[in-house]
Design an enzyme around this catalytic site. Structure first.
Site, PDB file in Angstrom:
ATOM      1  N   ASP A  37     121.376  17.422   7.018  1.00  0.00           N
ATOM      2  CA  ASP A  37     122.085  16.760   5.960  1.00  0.00           C
ATOM      3  C   ASP A  37     123.782  16.762   5.915  1.00  0.00           C
ATOM      4  O   ASP A  37     123.990  18.148   5.552  1.00  0.00           O
ATOM      5  CB  ASP A  37     121.312  17.164   4.677  1.00  0.00           C
ATOM      6  CG  ASP A  37     120.117  16.640   4.251  1.00  0.00           C
ATOM      7  OD1 ASP A  37     120.092  15.218   4.321  1.00  0.00           O
ATOM      8  OD2 ASP A  37     119.349  17.312   3.817  1.00  0.00           O
ATOM      9  N   MET A  70     125.727  11.602   5.465  1.00  0.00           N
ATOM     10  CA  MET A  70     126.104  10.975   3.957  1.00  0.00           C
ATOM     11  C   MET A  70     127.591  11.298   3.739  1.00  0.00           C
ATOM     12  O   MET A  70     128.210  12.192   3.330  1.00  0.00           O
ATOM     13  CB  MET A  70     125.429  11.896   2.853  1.00  0.00           C
ATOM     14  CG  MET A  70     123.920  11.823   2.749  1.00  0.00           C
ATOM     15  SD  MET A  70     122.937  12.890   1.794  1.00  0.00           S
ATOM     16  CE  MET A  70     122.655  14.188   3.230  1.00  0.00           C
ATOM     17  N   ASP A 175     113.257  10.412   1.346  1.00  0.00           N
ATOM     18  CA  ASP A 175     113.950  11.879   1.015  1.00  0.00           C
ATOM     19  C   ASP A 175     114.322  12.094  -0.242  1.00  0.00           C
ATOM     20  O   ASP A 175     115.135  11.338  -0.867  1.00  0.00           O
ATOM     21  CB  ASP A 175     115.309  11.556   1.993  1.00  0.00           C
ATOM     22  CG  ASP A 175     116.042  12.863   2.226  1.00  0.00           C
ATOM     23  OD1 ASP A 175     115.667  13.983   1.717  1.00  0.00           O
ATOM     24  OD2 ASP A 175     117.124  12.759   2.714  1.00  0.00           O
TER      25      ASP A 175
HETATM   26  C1  DX5 Z   1     119.886  14.916  -0.660  1.00  0.00           C
HETATM   27  C2  DX5 Z   1     119.173  15.342   0.953  1.00  0.00           C
HETATM   28  C3  DX5 Z   1     118.167  15.600   1.178  1.00  0.00           C
HETATM   29  C4  DX5 Z   1     117.626  17.008   0.450  1.00  0.00           C
HETATM   30  C5  DX5 Z   1     116.091  16.889   0.185  1.00  0.00           C
HETATM   31  O1  DX5 Z   1     121.101  14.367  -0.525  1.00  0.00           O
HETATM   32  O2  DX5 Z   1     119.496  13.886   1.554  1.00  0.00           O
HETATM   33  O3  DX5 Z   1     117.567  15.726   2.531  1.00  0.00           O
HETATM   34  O4  DX5 Z   1     117.789  18.248   1.015  1.00  0.00           O
HETATM   35  O5  DX5 Z   1     115.703  18.059  -0.657  1.00  0.00           O
HETATM   36  P1  DX5 Z   1     114.542  18.195  -1.593  1.00  0.00           P
HETATM   37  O6  DX5 Z   1     113.573  17.890  -0.960  1.00  0.00           O
HETATM   38  O7  DX5 Z   1     114.763  19.723  -2.282  1.00  0.00           O
HETATM   39  O8  DX5 Z   1     115.001  17.370  -2.662  1.00  0.00           O
HETATM   40 ZN    ZN Z   2     118.419  13.946   3.694  1.00  0.00          ZN
END
Ligand code: DX5
Ligand code: ZN
Length: 219
Positions: A37, A70, A175
């Site tokens: 991420d 992101m 996700d």
């Molecule tokens: C959120 C990320 C996810 C996040 C998922 O912005 O893109 O990949 O790390 O984490 P969990 O499973 O804890 O929601």
């Molecule tokens: Zn992610």
């Protein structure tokens, strides 16, 4: 258990002080993909890591590196994310001025290409890039932080995206906020790649990670 279900472990929930060990543990525990991420403090409020960290952890696992950008200007650093060892690069539809151009660029750098949509973003426009896409990522939380609650309207959106994909060889990834209770519903809706951070890294050691991953796979 579905044999074709891919579990992508998001290292956002890993211990960043021991990242090399965490990557080896999650690899041994049976994660299929490693989900990375990347956050820029602009497209999302949080900041994480970039190409140098990805390149450092690349030597700790041979598994598929699934890089989720992101960031506001994904085009700027695509070659650096590819060179760092990404196997797939996903960019957000919200910031792509020309999806076709950005996805083609990712492919030119030798990676698979994905498009992500936020919970409030519509799926319209995706039909025009289906021939070049390898993955569609449906966000089930607003991106930026791990450990958030799964947004239940995602299920319906996943069904629509599945309909759009039809029998094309495109991964359908979800996700955010996924645990072993929610996973079967998402898979029934048509997803075949589940990203999970907090529900996998919960427990802090390889045997817990293994249990967490196998309970996500029980559908
Ligand atoms: C959120 C990320 C996810 C996040 C998922 O912005 O893109 O990949 O790390 O984490 P969990 O499973 O804890 O929601
Ligand atoms: Zn992610």
């Amino acid at each position: 258990m579905k044999n074709n279900l891919i579990i992508a472990a998001s290292i956002l929930s890993a211990d960043f002080c021991n990242l090399g060990q965490e990557i080896m543990d999650i690899d041994r525990a049976g994660a299929d993909w490693i989900h990375l991420d990347v956050m820029d403090g602009h497209f999302v409020p949080n900041l994480t890591f970039g190409p140098p960290i990805i390149s450092s952890i690349r030597k700790y696992s041979k598994k598929f590196f699934d890089t989720h950008l992101m960031v506001s200007n994904p085009e700027d650093l695509l070659s650096a994310y590819a060179d760092a060892g990404s196997n797939l690069i996903t960019v957000h539809k919200e910031v792509c001025k020309n999806m076709d151009k950005t996805l083609s660029k990712i492919k030119q750098f030798g990676c698979k290409a994905g498009i992500s949509i936020n919970p409030s973003t519509s799926i319209s426009g995706l039909e025009s890039v289906l021939d070049i896409l390898d993955l569609i990522l449906v966000m089930s939380v607003n991106p930026g932080f791990g450990g958030q609650k799964f947004i239940s309207s995602t299920i319906e959106k996943v069904e629509k995206v599945k309909e759009l994909i039809s029998d094309r060889p495109i991964y359908l990834q979800v996700d955010g906020g996924i645990n072993d209770r929610i996973a079967p519903k998402i898979v029934r809706a048509g997803a075949n790649v589940l990203v999970a951070g907090s529900s996998i890294f919960n427990g802090g050691n390889v045997s817990e990670y293994r249990k967490n991953i196998s309970s996500l796979k029980k559908n």
